[in-house]
Scaffold this motif. Structure first.
Motif, PDB file in Angstrom:
ATOM      1  N   ILE A  18     -36.582   6.536 -18.492  1.00 20.47           N
ATOM      2  CA  ILE A  18     -36.477   6.825 -16.939  1.00 20.47           C
ATOM      3  C   ILE A  18     -35.586   5.707 -16.367  1.00 20.47           C
ATOM      4  CG2 ILE A  18     -38.576   4.980 -16.894  1.00 20.47           C
ATOM      5  CD1 ILE A  18     -39.738   6.715 -14.365  1.00 20.47           C
ATOM      6  N   ASP A  19     -34.918   6.003 -15.313  1.00 17.70           N
ATOM      7  CA  ASP A  19     -34.076   5.274 -14.678  1.00 17.70           C
ATOM      8  C   ASP A  19     -34.179   4.984 -13.099  1.00 17.70           C
ATOM      9  OD1 ASP A  19     -33.055   7.549 -13.895  1.00 17.70           O
ATOM     10  OD2 ASP A  19     -31.236   7.410 -14.854  1.00 17.70           O
ATOM     11  N   LEU A  20     -35.260   5.879 -12.707  1.00 17.82           N
ATOM     12  CA  LEU A  20     -35.781   5.989 -11.064  1.00 17.82           C
ATOM     13  C   LEU A  20     -37.014   6.081 -11.144  1.00 17.82           C
ATOM     14  CD1 LEU A  20     -33.796   5.479  -8.707  1.00 17.82           C
ATOM     15  CD2 LEU A  20     -34.109   8.034  -8.450  1.00 17.82           C
ATOM     16  N   PHE A  21     -37.799   5.021 -10.400  1.00 15.00           N
ATOM     17  CA  PHE A  21     -39.340   5.084 -10.206  1.00 15.00           C
ATOM     18  C   PHE A  21     -39.567   5.655  -8.913  1.00 15.00           C
ATOM     19  CE2 PHE A  21     -43.465   2.921  -9.725  1.00 15.00           C
ATOM     20  CZ  PHE A  21     -44.263   3.677 -10.451  1.00 15.00           C
ATOM     21  N   GLY A  23     -38.612   7.980  -7.493  1.00 11.75           N
ATOM     22  CA  GLY A  23     -37.638   8.594  -6.853  1.00 11.75           C
ATOM     23  C   GLY A  23     -36.837   7.743  -6.251  1.00 11.75           C
ATOM     24  N   GLN A  24     -36.875   6.573  -6.182  1.00 11.43           N
ATOM     25  CA  GLN A  24     -36.217   5.537  -5.399  1.00 11.43           C
ATOM     26  C   GLN A  24     -35.839   4.111  -5.707  1.00 11.43           C
ATOM     27  OE1 GLN A  24     -38.275   4.165  -1.765  1.00 11.43           O
ATOM     28  NE2 GLN A  24     -39.897   4.797  -2.340  1.00 11.43           N
ATOM     29  N   TYR A  25     -36.637   3.675  -6.931  1.00 14.57           N
ATOM     30  CA  TYR A  25     -36.591   2.265  -7.234  1.00 14.57           C
ATOM     31  C   TYR A  25     -35.842   2.311  -8.622  1.00 14.57           C
ATOM     32  CZ  TYR A  25     -40.154   1.543  -3.970  1.00 14.57           C
ATOM     33  OH  TYR A  25     -40.688   1.555  -2.904  1.00 14.57           O
ATOM     34  N   ASP A  26     -34.558   1.536  -8.752  1.00  7.52           N
ATOM     35  CA  ASP A  26     -33.716   1.556 -10.029  1.00  7.52           C
ATOM     36  C   ASP A  26     -34.376   0.673 -11.161  1.00  7.52           C
ATOM     37  OD1 ASP A  26     -31.510   2.928  -8.892  1.00  7.52           O
ATOM     38  OD2 ASP A  26     -30.633   1.211  -7.941  1.00  7.52           O
ATOM     39  N   LEU A  27     -34.378   1.173 -12.206  1.00  5.82           N
ATOM     40  CA  LEU A  27     -35.087   0.647 -13.496  1.00  5.82           C
ATOM     41  C   LEU A  27     -33.714   0.385 -14.407  1.00  5.82           C
ATOM     42  CD1 LEU A  27     -38.341   3.021 -13.646  1.00  5.82           C
ATOM     43  CD2 LEU A  27     -38.272   0.620 -12.684  1.00  5.82           C
ATOM     44  N   ASP A  28     -33.667  -0.918 -14.477  1.00  8.03           N
ATOM     45  CA  ASP A  28     -32.715  -1.081 -15.784  1.00  8.03           C
ATOM     46  C   ASP A  28     -33.292  -1.397 -16.924  1.00  8.03           C
ATOM     47  OD1 ASP A  28     -30.479  -1.166 -13.813  1.00  8.03           O
ATOM     48  OD2 ASP A  28     -30.925  -3.274 -13.210  1.00  8.03           O
ATOM     49  N   GLU A  29     -34.479  -1.736 -16.945  1.00  5.93           N
ATOM     50  CA  GLU A  29     -35.271  -1.884 -18.331  1.00  5.93           C
ATOM     51  C   GLU A  29     -36.404  -0.847 -18.285  1.00  5.93           C
ATOM     52  OE1 GLU A  29     -34.695  -4.038 -20.462  1.00  5.93           O
ATOM     53  OE2 GLU A  29     -32.992  -4.844 -19.489  1.00  5.93           O
ATOM     54  N   TYR A 186     -44.033  -5.746  -6.188  1.00  8.22           N
ATOM     55  CA  TYR A 186     -45.035  -5.979  -5.054  1.00  8.22           C
ATOM     56  C   TYR A 186     -44.735  -5.775  -3.725  1.00  8.22           C
ATOM     57  CZ  TYR A 186     -48.345  -8.232  -2.064  1.00  8.22           C
ATOM     58  OH  TYR A 186     -49.364  -8.266  -1.340  1.00  8.22           O
ATOM     59  N   PHE A 187     -43.456  -6.111  -3.420  1.00  5.45           N
ATOM     60  CA  PHE A 187     -42.922  -6.278  -1.957  1.00  5.45           C
ATOM     61  C   PHE A 187     -42.677  -4.637  -1.694  1.00  5.45           C
ATOM     62  CE2 PHE A 187     -42.574 -10.687  -2.041  1.00  5.45           C
ATOM     63  CZ  PHE A 187     -43.647 -10.864  -1.137  1.00  5.45           C
ATOM     64  N   ASN A 188     -42.007  -4.026  -2.655  1.00  5.45           N
ATOM     65  CA  ASN A 188     -41.506  -2.595  -1.942  1.00  5.45           C
ATOM     66  C   ASN A 188     -42.648  -1.581  -2.305  1.00  5.45           C
ATOM     67  OD1 ASN A 188     -38.434  -2.600  -1.871  1.00  5.45           O
ATOM     68  ND2 ASN A 188     -38.765  -3.923  -3.476  1.00  5.45           N
ATOM     69  N   ASP A 283     -28.662  -3.059  -4.304  1.00  4.04           N
ATOM     70  CA  ASP A 283     -29.977  -2.465  -4.309  1.00  4.04           C
ATOM     71  C   ASP A 283     -30.910  -2.924  -3.241  1.00  4.04           C
ATOM     72  OD1 ASP A 283     -32.363  -1.595  -4.807  1.00  4.04           O
ATOM     73  OD2 ASP A 283     -32.576  -2.228  -6.857  1.00  4.04           O
ATOM     74  N   ILE A 284     -30.945  -1.890  -2.121  1.00  6.39           N
ATOM     75  CA  ILE A 284     -31.778  -2.432  -1.228  1.00  6.39           C
ATOM     76  C   ILE A 284     -33.162  -3.043  -1.427  1.00  6.39           C
ATOM     77  CG2 ILE A 284     -32.746  -0.057  -0.412  1.00  6.39           C
ATOM     78  CD1 ILE A 284     -31.869  -0.872   2.440  1.00  6.39           C
TER      79      ILE A 284
END
Length: 401
Positions: A18-21, A23-29, A186-188, A283-284
């Motif tokens: 998975i590279d997007l959580f 539908g919006q958060y980038d996942l490098d790991e 947490y914040f997002n 990354d916003i």
């Protein structure tokens, strides 16, 4: 599959693909979806996993159970990344009893698109589930970060099953600092609901917690005060670090040039921690994270259509949505013929509980010596506030050196 204790097993799955959580958060790991099994006279499974990793999860579950059958499925949180395999589980184990909150029952029907035929035991704050030597004590955690959320505390081994709280982006074996990706998570995701997190932390303060088992990220079993203190800081909307975060949105590069110059000026004025981000490129969600992390925020933006350049407007709207507050904010605007960015930024900031400095630097197209002098003056205010004696002392120390 990992042992938490001799009787509690994490049968969750690390998703490396998975590279997007959400539908919006980038996942490098990648991402970890945790699910736990308590082996006792009665066997309880605590939450399922996302449907993308159901097959691997079912294999982990079978390996943990052996020839035994589970008695209970405890559903703490109905978001699909944790409930996406419920139908697969009840098909495999039709005699299992589902234990969850009343609100989760409604959501379960909605997501399943059908009635769930299993026996359902509805629990609420203060209810318990006896498994043998283990007892789950249920804690209501509404809006952390969905309305149906429960947590549970297992009293014999002193384990808190915390749902999405204390989770992070990344797989369990990701070689990275916990706080960085937990803060972004947490914040997002949870950040809007600080008051509700505070309510749960007050309940947790009365418990002897030795292990925290979140639904994402690693199991936390040492130095728990560190994690609890961070969550208290974050959910109180207090700054975590003393520092300045500069966010800029530049069209042709001149606003970027000013922002980068401000870093140099601030460091020369004695500020030890200065971070900077380009809202048009970075990354916003990391920018949202850093805005909450530091106690001072500088916004530098170009004027656009009698307002502010859209990347900055988007950023500010996200901060407002996440309840950004208790910070000092400073403004730099750029406008070639009718500067409007500062007015537009302040209009959004006025909807938040922040202190906006009245001193605004206005650049006409490109930075000049005059605007540089204004930025130096602004930098002094950012670092020293209205304490002229502190600035004078700093200048004397510079001369001595």
């Amino acid at each position: 599959m990992e042992k938490v204790t001799d009787t509690i097993i994490n049968v969750g799955v690390n998703d490396y693909d998975i590279d997007l959580f959400e539908g919006q958060y980038d996942l490098d790991e990648g991402m970890a979806y945790n699910s736990y099994v308590i082996m006792d006279d009665k066997i309880a499974i605590l939450d399922t996993v996302d449907s993308d990793v159901t097959e691997e999860w079912m294999k982990n579950l079978k390996k943990a159970l052996g020839k035994k059958e589970p008695d209970y499925l405890v559903v703490h949180h109905m978001e699909p990344d944790h409930s996406g395999s419920i139908l697969n589980l009840v098909e495999k184990y039709p005699n299992i009893t589902i234990v969850t909150s009343a609100k989760a029952v409604d959501l379960m029907k909605q997501f399943a698109g059908q009635e769930i035929n299993q026996e359902i035991k509805v629990v609420a704050e203060g209810d318990t589930l006896e498994l043998g030597s283990h007892t789950l004590n249920f804690i209501a955690a509404p809006m952390v970060h969905w309305p149906e959320v429960l947590m549970s505390y297992e009293s014999s081994e002193k384990v808190l099953f915390s749902a999405d709280a204390f989770g992070k982006f990344g797989t369990r074996d990701a070689d990275e600092d916990w706080a960085c990706e937990a803060r972004r998570y947490y914040f997002n995701i949870v950040g809007k609901y600080g008051m509700q997190v505070q309510n749960v932390l007050k309940k947790a303060a009365d418990l002897d917690i030795q292990i925290i088992c979140p639904l994402h990220g690693p199991v936390l079993d040492e130095n728990l005060g560190y994690y609890l203190d961070l969550y208290n800081t974050w959910s109180s909307y207090e700054p975590e670090d003393h520092g300045v975060f500069i966010c800029y949105a530049s069209i042709h590069g001149h606003t970027a040039e000013a922002a980068e110059k401000l870093v140099e000026v601030l460091e020369g004025t004695g500020e030890e921690t200065v971070a900077i981000a380009d809202l048009t490129d970075e990354d916003i969600h990391e920018c949202v994270e850093d805005a909450f992390r530091y106690d001072r925020l500088v916004l530098a933006a170009s004027s656009y259509d009698a307002g502010v350049f859209p990347p900055m407007e988007d950023f500010l709207r996200r901060l407002k949505h996440k309840n950004y507050q208790n910070r000092k904010v400073y403004l730099i605007e750029n406008g070639s013929w009718a500067p409007s960015a500062a007015r537009a930024m302040k209009a959004i900031l006025d909807e938040m509980n922040v202190e906006v400095c009245e001193q605004v630097v206005t650049i006409k197209s490109k930075m000049t010596q005059e605007t540089l002098d204004e930025m130096i003056s602004l930098a002094q205010k950012i670092v020293f506030g209205d304490k002229e004696d502190s600035f004078a002392k700093f200048r004397e120390e510079q001369k001595d050196n």
